[in-house]
Design a protein around this motif. Structure first.
Motif, short mmCIF file in Angstrom:
data_model
loop_
_atom_site.label_atom_id
_atom_site.label_comp_id
_atom_site.label_asym_id
_atom_site.label_seq_id
_atom_site.Cartn_x
_atom_site.Cartn_y
_atom_site.Cartn_z
N GLN A 164 0.86 -1.18 0.00
CA GLN A 164 0.00 0.00 0.00
C GLN A 164 0.90 1.23 0.00
O GLN A 164 1.14 1.84 1.04
N GLY A 165 1.41 1.57 -1.19
CA GLY A 165 2.34 2.69 -1.30
C GLY A 165 3.64 2.36 -0.60
O GLY A 165 4.25 1.32 -0.82
N ALA A 168 3.01 -1.42 4.07
CA ALA A 168 2.64 -2.80 3.78
C ALA A 168 1.58 -3.24 4.78
O ALA A 168 1.67 -2.90 5.97
N ARG A 169 0.57 -3.94 4.29
CA ARG A 169 -0.47 -4.47 5.19
C ARG A 169 -0.23 -5.96 5.40
O ARG A 169 -0.21 -6.74 4.45
N LEU A 170 -0.05 -6.33 6.67
CA LEU A 170 0.21 -7.72 7.04
C LEU A 170 -1.11 -8.41 7.32
O LEU A 170 -1.88 -7.96 8.17
N HIS A 171 -1.39 -9.49 6.63
CA HIS A 171 -2.64 -10.22 6.82
C HIS A 171 -2.38 -11.49 7.63
O HIS A 171 -1.57 -12.34 7.23
N THR A 172 -3.05 -11.61 8.76
CA THR A 172 -2.97 -12.80 9.60
C THR A 172 -4.36 -13.41 9.71
O THR A 172 -5.35 -12.84 9.23
N ASP A 173 -4.45 -14.56 10.37
CA ASP A 173 -5.75 -15.20 10.55
C ASP A 173 -6.67 -14.32 11.39
O ASP A 173 -7.90 -14.39 11.26
N GLY A 174 -6.09 -13.50 12.25
CA GLY A 174 -6.91 -12.69 13.16
C GLY A 174 -7.19 -11.28 12.68
O GLY A 174 -7.87 -10.52 13.38
N GLY A 175 -6.68 -10.87 11.52
CA GLY A 175 -6.91 -9.51 11.04
C GLY A 175 -5.73 -9.02 10.23
O GLY A 175 -4.95 -9.81 9.70
N SER A 176 -5.58 -7.70 10.15
CA SER A 176 -4.48 -7.13 9.38
C SER A 176 -3.87 -5.96 10.13
O SER A 176 -4.51 -5.35 10.99
N HIS A 177 -2.61 -5.66 9.78
CA HIS A 177 -1.86 -4.60 10.45
C HIS A 177 -1.08 -3.82 9.39
O HIS A 177 -0.46 -4.42 8.51
N LEU A 178 -1.10 -2.50 9.49
CA LEU A 178 -0.37 -1.65 8.56
C LEU A 178 0.96 -1.23 9.16
O LEU A 178 1.01 -0.75 10.29
N VAL A 179 2.05 -1.43 8.42
CA VAL A 179 3.38 -1.05 8.88
C VAL A 179 4.04 -0.19 7.82
O VAL A 179 3.80 -0.36 6.62
N ARG A 180 4.88 0.74 8.25
CA ARG A 180 5.55 1.63 7.32
C ARG A 180 6.87 1.01 6.86
O ARG A 180 7.96 1.47 7.18
N ILE A 181 6.76 -0.06 6.10
CA ILE A 181 7.91 -0.76 5.54
C ILE A 181 7.54 -1.14 4.11
O ILE A 181 6.50 -1.76 3.89
N LEU A 183 7.16 -3.16 0.63
CA LEU A 183 7.05 -4.59 0.37
C LEU A 183 8.38 -5.18 -0.08
O LEU A 183 8.72 -6.31 0.29
N SER A 184 9.16 -4.42 -0.85
CA SER A 184 10.46 -4.92 -1.32
C SER A 184 11.40 -5.22 -0.16
O SER A 184 12.20 -6.17 -0.22
N THR A 185 11.32 -4.42 0.91
CA THR A 185 12.17 -4.65 2.08
C THR A 185 11.78 -5.93 2.79
O THR A 185 12.65 -6.74 3.18
N LEU A 186 10.48 -6.16 2.95
CA LEU A 186 10.02 -7.39 3.60
C LEU A 186 10.35 -8.61 2.74
O LEU A 186 10.67 -9.68 3.26
N GLU A 187 10.26 -8.46 1.41
CA GLU A 187 10.61 -9.56 0.51
C GLU A 187 12.05 -10.01 0.74
O GLU A 187 12.34 -11.22 0.83
N GLU A 188 12.95 -9.06 0.89
CA GLU A 188 14.36 -9.38 1.10
C GLU A 188 14.58 -10.01 2.47
O GLU A 188 15.30 -11.00 2.61
N SER A 201 2.16 -6.37 -5.99
CA SER A 201 1.40 -5.93 -4.82
C SER A 201 1.33 -6.94 -3.70
O SER A 201 0.78 -6.64 -2.64
N HIS A 202 1.85 -8.17 -3.93
CA HIS A 202 1.65 -9.21 -2.91
C HIS A 202 2.90 -10.06 -2.67
O HIS A 202 3.59 -10.45 -3.61
N LEU A 203 3.11 -10.34 -1.40
CA LEU A 203 4.13 -11.26 -0.91
C LEU A 203 3.40 -12.32 -0.10
O LEU A 203 2.59 -11.98 0.77
N VAL A 204 3.67 -13.60 -0.37
CA VAL A 204 2.88 -14.68 0.24
C VAL A 204 3.79 -15.68 0.94
O VAL A 204 4.87 -16.00 0.45
N ALA A 205 3.34 -16.17 2.09
CA ALA A 205 4.04 -17.26 2.77
C ALA A 205 3.74 -18.56 2.02
O ALA A 205 2.58 -18.97 1.90
N LEU A 206 4.78 -19.19 1.49
CA LEU A 206 4.60 -20.36 0.63
C LEU A 206 3.77 -21.44 1.32
O LEU A 206 2.90 -22.06 0.71
#
Length: 248
Positions: A164-165, A168-181, A183-188, A201-206
């Motif tokens: 999201q610009g 990054a919005r983290l999606h868990t089973d219990g909801g979602s959380h927005l962090v100022r990081i 997506l490319s940084t989290l991918e690495e 737009s998406h990074l997925v846990a295999l």
């Protein structure tokens, strides 16, 4: 049983923190330092003595804003050692959680310190005080802001991440959380933990992919109740990774 060093240049705050730490049955000993220089001197002695030495330190509770070197500076210096003590930040400022994550912090406790919240930080440190704890800590959790409170979300709880610009919005089973990081940084950072890029737009846990679908040249994956598009440039690599994952 943890051997603790608490660092704060405000003496009343340091005395209160030491009182709370010494009241916790998981803490063997808790000593204080009133500035970063003194703290680094004590930590240096501890590292020279080794984990079984009399001066050993398992975890450092660090204030961030101090005269001279800050708590962040101390944590950066500790990161250069092979087996540094764990770090818990204790601060009145909410805006340094991302830096804490980058510097391998176990937890991030806001002042005024509540006994129950400090006990949770001690529990985290106690659980991680085994071989190579600092490296394990950074891999397992990410700080998120929830109504002015910083909490740490286990990375293993995250199913997928949405760009999201600059956020990054983290999606868990219990909801979602927005962090100022980005997506490319989290991918690495999380590649070694099985997260793969499937789209810009998406990074997925295999391991959280429930279904891979090919329909008229379009590729999608189902992650829980979410259906996510896979771009053409990522589709082949994703199929290969999924096959390896299943065989493994």
């Amino acid at each position: 049983m943890l051997r603790v060093l608490a660092v704060d240049d405000e003496k009343p705050a340091l005395e209160e923190l030491l009182y709370l730490l010494r009241s916790d049955p998981r803490v063997r000993s808790a000593e204080g330092a009133t500035d970063a220089t003194e703290a680094l001197r004590r930590i240096g002695r501890a590292l020279e003595a080794g984990p079984d030495g009399e001066d050993a330190i398992d975890v450092v509770f660090l204030d961030i804003h101090m005269a001279g070197l800050t708590g962040l500076d101390v944590a950066r210096l500790l990161a250069g050692f092979a087996r540094p003590p764990l770090v818990v930040f204790v601060t009145a400022h909410e805006g340094f959680a991302v830096q804490a994550f980058d510097l391998k912090a176990v937890d991030y406790v806001l002042k005024p310190v509540r006994k129950e919240r400090l006990a949770e930080a001690v529990r985290r440190a106690s659980d991680l005080s085994g071989p190579a704890p600092a490296a394990q800590a950074v891999a397992e959790q990410i700080p998120v802001e929830l109504g002015g409170v910083t909490r740490f979300v286990p990375v293993d709880d995250i199913a997928y991440v949405e760009a999201q610009g600059d956020y990054a919005r983290l999606h868990t089973d219990g909801g979602s959380h927005l962090v100022r990081i980005p997506l490319s940084t989290l991918e690495e950072r999380w590649a070694a933990r099985g997260f793969v890029r499937i789209h810009r737009s998406h990074l997925v846990a295999l391991g959280r992919i429930d279904e891979l679908r090919l329909d008229g040249g379009a590729t999608t994956v189902r992650v829980g109740s979410a259906e996510l598009s896979v771009s053409r440039r990522h589709a082949r690599q994703l199929r290969e990774l999924l096959m390896r994952h299943v065989r493994g």
